[in-house]
Design an enzyme around this catalytic site. Structure first.
Site, PDB file in Angstrom:
ATOM      1  N   TRP A 223       0.857  -1.184   0.000  1.00 17.62           N
ATOM      2  CA  TRP A 223       0.000   0.000   0.000  1.00 17.62           C
ATOM      3  C   TRP A 223       0.897   1.239   0.000  1.00 17.62           C
ATOM      4  CZ3 TRP A 223      -1.659   2.853   4.799  1.00 17.62           C
ATOM      5  CH2 TRP A 223      -2.597   3.851   4.509  1.00 17.62           C
TER       6      TRP A 223
ATOM      7  N   LYS B 211     -12.363  -0.527   7.640  1.00 14.48           N
ATOM      8  CA  LYS B 211     -12.936  -1.545   6.758  1.00 14.48           C
ATOM      9  C   LYS B 211     -13.915  -2.457   7.495  1.00 14.48           C
ATOM     10  CE  LYS B 211     -10.069  -0.152   3.521  1.00 14.48           C
ATOM     11  NZ  LYS B 211      -9.207   0.775   4.283  1.00 14.48           N
TER      12      LYS B 211
ATOM     13  N   ASP C  36       0.702  -4.154  10.098  1.00 12.52           N
ATOM     14  CA  ASP C  36      -0.390  -3.280   9.664  1.00 12.52           C
ATOM     15  C   ASP C  36      -1.638  -4.155   9.602  1.00 12.52           C
ATOM     16  OD1 ASP C  36      -2.124  -1.476   8.543  1.00 12.52           O
ATOM     17  OD2 ASP C  36      -0.864  -0.972   6.824  1.00 12.52           O
TER      18      ASP C  36
END
Length: 388
Positions: free
Chosen positions: A153, A270, A234
């Site tokens: 990312w 999310k 992460d």
């Protein structure tokens, strides 16, 4: 010695510079790749448009999806007459932090039982990464390298560099086989300078959708331990990869059970759909309880001049859901439905490609997991237009 005319010329130049408008020569910065496309998508009038760039869950109409459990939690919060809009503490909402720790590390975590985890509420995933890297920059030598997967990312490396770190990469995606380059990953982590920071995706790897197996995670742990590297997870998609919170947190818990010190950046964007609420946490696993208390004080010193303290609303929603058994059960049902729908859509895409007799093997689309997929399709310049 300078003549009077030379001095006057120099003074005129200074006056000209000082008299010029501030920022007059600043050029336009390039737009963010993801949000730039999002803005173009918003302006496009085509009714058949599809946005494949932003990592956000959408319903069948392409609209943002508000979880029912979030709606219910907000209703309960509004009815609570004891609520206030007072500042939170620098490190955030106490119950939110405690419940977030349990979600990441599990009820049976030895580190939690021994009080070796200090946590701070942060501004979702990006904010948690930023606070985490600023924290590491206080204690690691400035020459320390951060190793992230290739690809990863894009914001990860940017955040790390903003904290002064040099970013390098370890191999991850095998474009020829469209799967994990595990051998290359192991080699690169082992050859990294001793004491490097290794940035890892807990699950639902962004952007490839390729995750490690438990056996592969064990081998990664061994090489990280051997090279005395520092792991930084992460965790943006817990529950959103397989629909099972415990399964998606497995890699983190394996490291914790093995006795690693580490950082975990956690996001609720999310799995709760709280994209705009910016709810997240940074967790630091310390060697002992005294160290955890000391490190917590340093995390607060980082947060105070950065944004002072975090917002309440998102944290209160998460805390309400995680602390209410019926809502917690409903939330687990909803994330299972969302993750299951993504899996179904992957299968539908693969099946349609096979039905159309598209050249190549497309099984990697269903073997990948989470919101992202590397299809293996590449753009070829000067290619003839498609026959439709």
């Amino acid at each position: 010695r300078r003549s009077t005319s030379q001095m006057q010329t120099a003074q005129n130049r200074i006056n000209k510079i000082l008299g010029a408008p501030f920022f007059a020569d600043v050029e336009q910065a390039p737009p963010d790749a993801v949000f730039g496309i999002k803005n173009l998508y918003s302006k496009d009038k085509d009714p058949n448009k599809i946005n494949l760039s932003v990592g956000a869950y959408r319903d069948n109409q392409g609209k943002p999806y508000l979880l029912e459990v979030v709606r219910k939690a907000e209703e309960l919060l509004v009815q609570d007459s004891k609520r206030s809009k007072e500042y939170l503490s620098i490190d955030g909402h106490g119950e939110f932090k405690h419940l977030s720790q349990k979600l990441v590390f599990g009820d049976d975590s030895k580190a939690l039982q021994e009080g070796r985890v200090c946590s701070a509420q942060c501004l979702s995933g990006t904010g948690s990464l930023r606070v985490g890297f600023e924290f590491l920059a206080q204690f690691f030598p400035r020459k320390t390298c951060v190793y992230s997967s290739k690809p990863t990312w894009g914001n990860q490396n940017t955040v790390a560099m903003k904290s002064g770190f040099v970013c390098k990469s370890y191999r991850y995606w095998n474009p020829a086989q469209r799967n994990l380059d595990f051998k290359g990953m192991m080699q690169d982590i082992e050859s990294a300078p001793r004491g490097s920071i290794i940035l890892l995706h807990a699950c639902a790897h962004n952007p490839t959708g390729v995750d490690l197996s438990p056996t592969q995670w064990t081998e990664i742990m061994q090489v990280i331990q051997k090279r005395h590297h520092f792991p930084f997870f992460d965790a943006a998609y817990l529950g959103f990869a397989t629909g099972d919170l415990d399964n998606d947190a497995q890699a983190i818990r394996m490291f914790e059970k093995a006795g690693f010190q580490m950082l975990v950046a956690q996001s609720y964007a999310k799995n709760f759909g709280l994209y705009g609420e910016r709810a997240g946490c940074i967790h630091v696993v310390a060697p002992n309880v005294e160290s955890a208390k000391a490190l917590s004080s340093h995390v607060k010193l980082i947060i105070r001049p950065m944004y002072s303290n975090p917002p309440r609303h998102g944290a209160e929603i998460v805390a309400k859901v995680l602390s209410t058994p019926s809502l917690f059960a409903k939330w687990k049902e909803e994330i299972k439905i969302m993750s299951g729908r993504i899996i179904t859509m992957r299968k539908a895409l693969r099946d349609e490609l096979v039905k159309l007799e598209t050249p190549g093997n497309w099984d990697h689309i269903v073997s990948q997991i989470g919101m992202f997929s590397f299809t293996g399709v590449v753009y070829v310049t000067n290619a003839p237009p498609p026959p439709f």
